[in-house]
Write a protein that holds these residues in place. Structure first.
Motif, PDB file in Angstrom:
ATOM      1  N   TRP A 401      -4.720  -5.966  -4.738  1.00  0.00           N
ATOM      2  CA  TRP A 401      -3.713  -6.173  -3.767  1.00  0.00           C
ATOM      3  C   TRP A 401      -2.334  -5.652  -4.074  1.00  0.00           C
ATOM      4  O   TRP A 401      -1.995  -6.312  -4.763  1.00  0.00           O
ATOM      5  N   GLN A 455      -6.300  -0.253   2.544  1.00  0.00           N
ATOM      6  CA  GLN A 455      -5.025  -1.185   2.971  1.00  0.00           C
ATOM      7  C   GLN A 455      -3.940  -0.517   3.448  1.00  0.00           C
ATOM      8  O   GLN A 455      -3.340   0.386   2.949  1.00  0.00           O
ATOM      9  N   SER A 493      -3.342  -5.274   6.246  1.00  0.00           N
ATOM     10  CA  SER A 493      -2.810  -5.872   4.862  1.00  0.00           C
ATOM     11  C   SER A 493      -1.866  -7.322   5.419  1.00  0.00           C
ATOM     12  O   SER A 493      -1.505  -7.524   6.479  1.00  0.00           O
TER      13      SER A 493
END
Length: 493
Positions: A401, A455, A493
């Motif tokens: 992430w 993402q 995202s």
């Protein structure tokens, strides 16, 4: 706020004690207009409205937009309750999976819990009563089942008092002891105490050891209640009238009795004792052909960094123990998941040169620290995997992430024997294009599946989407020629 003359809401005129309030939603007539508050709290067949996202990523489909109850399981995250709150329409989010309750009252409590997010005391009381009644009925009828899964979304052990907690585990032991064909048991996220978990494992080892094939024990005890780390220094006295069983030996012996197991999911700290005895004691079940051992490694269990006196972890498994396991169990399929361990040095503490590693899943999670962590680059970890386990590694999965970009080309160059590769996070499309060219040249002969979730960001969302579609069209024919399942998706995202 509109005036009283313009407000279409119902006003109660008179004393409130004279009003007959409905105690349960048994009698209800839906309104003709858009749904009101009483509709979504009292209607047994409540309608859920599907709200399409504005980014255009969802394809227009009449089935997804339908409000029929048989389509409730489609995109549950994006469904909402539509209600009226003082002359204005409001949307109540729908996050939890829908359960078909057998009674209207149960459906009402479940919908109320879904809308309020926090369960009220009355809801918990009715839920615990229904669970207790169901367990007693199963206990009396000797219900036979193939799988037993204790859902952590319904049963919260920490919210039960002492009497209900003992009754629950007593009923579970009676139900397990009466089974004749139980094959799967899942105790994940149960978060019970050491003695409670050992008693359940003892019941499994005594009554269903001949039929049990799948056992999942990730986080089945509290984090500071490691079964093999026993610390009774806080108990004073002679101990003559205090039951002090050897929980560590009992835990390992119960697992070793389940000799028909095919899949065992454990935490790394539950078999890491520093000398390798805990791992070697599981050889009777690890020797089965094509046995699958799943280990999860957490950040609070890092060997050499965590204090073992806290009861969480801190010990490692020596390389000599893994070497003996690799020799005695050549068909062992070892799966290791590294959960929120972002530093490269900390991940290496769980690995040894002789470990028979077949599948790796690396999930970083969300880092709340503002400062940049040291040695958090994924490329170092990939090079370490390629140097040690390039010949045995079959599956590699990375889920990160908002961190650095993973070098795709480096992965397929260093590990050409990969069979499955899954990635979620930021991607450099130029590097991805070079990696796909290497695959199209026939370097990765055993590769069968590629799943990449890119993402995107608000600034270049359309650009990324067009490039991903272009890559898919360019390499789709080549992937079909090599019989490779190829998929590239863009997620917000």
């Amino acid at each position: 706020m509109p005036n009283d003359c313009q407000c279409p809401c119902i006003h109660i005129i008179g004393h409130l004690d004279d009003v007959k309030w409905l105690q349960s939603p048994r009698k209800h007539k839906p309104s003709r207009n858009p749904l009101s508050i009483c509709d979504w709290t009292q209607n047994y067949h409540i309608w859920l409205h599907y709200v399409e996202s504005a980014d255009g990523s969802i394809v227009e489909d009449d089935i997804l937009r339908s409000t029929d109850t048989r389509y409730w399981s489609i995109h549950d995250v994006q469904r909402y309750y539509l209600g009226d709150l003082h002359c204005e329409q409001v949307l109540f989010t729908y996050q939890y999976p829908n359960l078909q309750m057998p009674t209207t009252l149960g459906s009402f409590f479940w919908k109320a819990n879904t809308a309020l997010k926090l369960p009220p005391a009355l809801y918990l009381k009715e839920l615990h009563r229904s669970i207790e009644h169901t367990l007693r009925k199963m206990e009396v009828q000797n219900s036979q089942m193939d799988r037993l899964i204790i859902s952590d979304q319904l049963i919260k052990i920490d919210r039960l008092d002492c009497f209900k907690r003992k009754s629950f585990f007593k009923s579970m032991k009676h139900i397990i002891s009466s089974q004749d064909r139980l094959q799967l048991v899942s105790l994940e996220n149960l978060c019970c105490k050491r003695l409670e978990g050992i008693e359940l494992l003892q019941t499994l080892a005594c009554f269903v050891a001949d039929t049990l094939k799948y056992l999942f024990l990730w986080r089945f005890v509290l984090p500071n209640e490691n079964p093999i780390l026993i610390n009774y220094r806080y108990i004073t006295g002679s101990g003559q009238y205090i039951d002090r069983p050897d929980i560590g030996a009992c835990f390992l012996r119960c697992l070793a009795e389940l000799r028909n197991l095919r899949v065992l999911a454990l935490e790394y700290a539950h078999i890491a004792d520093g000398i390798g005895y805990a791992l070697l004691s599981l050889l009777p079940i690890l020797r089965r052909p094509h046995f699958r051992l799943q280990l999860i490694c957490r950040e609070d269990q890092i060997p050499g960094r965590t204090d073992a006196a806290l009861g969480v972890g801190g010990y490692d498994i020596p390389d000599t123990a893994w070497r003996r396991v690799a020799i005695a169990c050549p068909d062992l399929y070892l799966f290791m998941a590294f959960f929120r361990i972002r530093d490269y040095d900390n991940v290496r503490r769980f690995l040894t040169p002789s470990i028979p590693l077949r599948e790796v899943h690396l999930q970083y999670g969300i880092d709340l620290n503002i400062t940049q962590r040291q040695d958090s680059d994924v490329s170092y970890f990939i090079r370490h995997l390629a140097y040690r386990y390039a010949d045995t590694l079959v599956t590699l999965s990375i889920h990160q992430w908002r961190t650095v970009e993973v070098p795709m080309r480096c992965i397929f160059e260093l590990m050409p024997r990969l069979v499955r590769f899954q990635y979620t996070g930021l991607v450099n499309l130029t590097d991805l294009h070079d990696a796909l060219i290497i695959i199209s040249c026939g370097v990765c002969e055993k590769l069968k599946q590629i799943n990449i979730q890119i993402q995107d960001e608000d600034s270049n969302r359309c650009y990324m989407k067009k490039l991903a579609e272009k890559l898919t069209e360019e390499f789709q024919d080549i992937m079909e020629l090599y019989d490779i399942s190829f998929c590239i998706n863009i997620y917000k995202s």
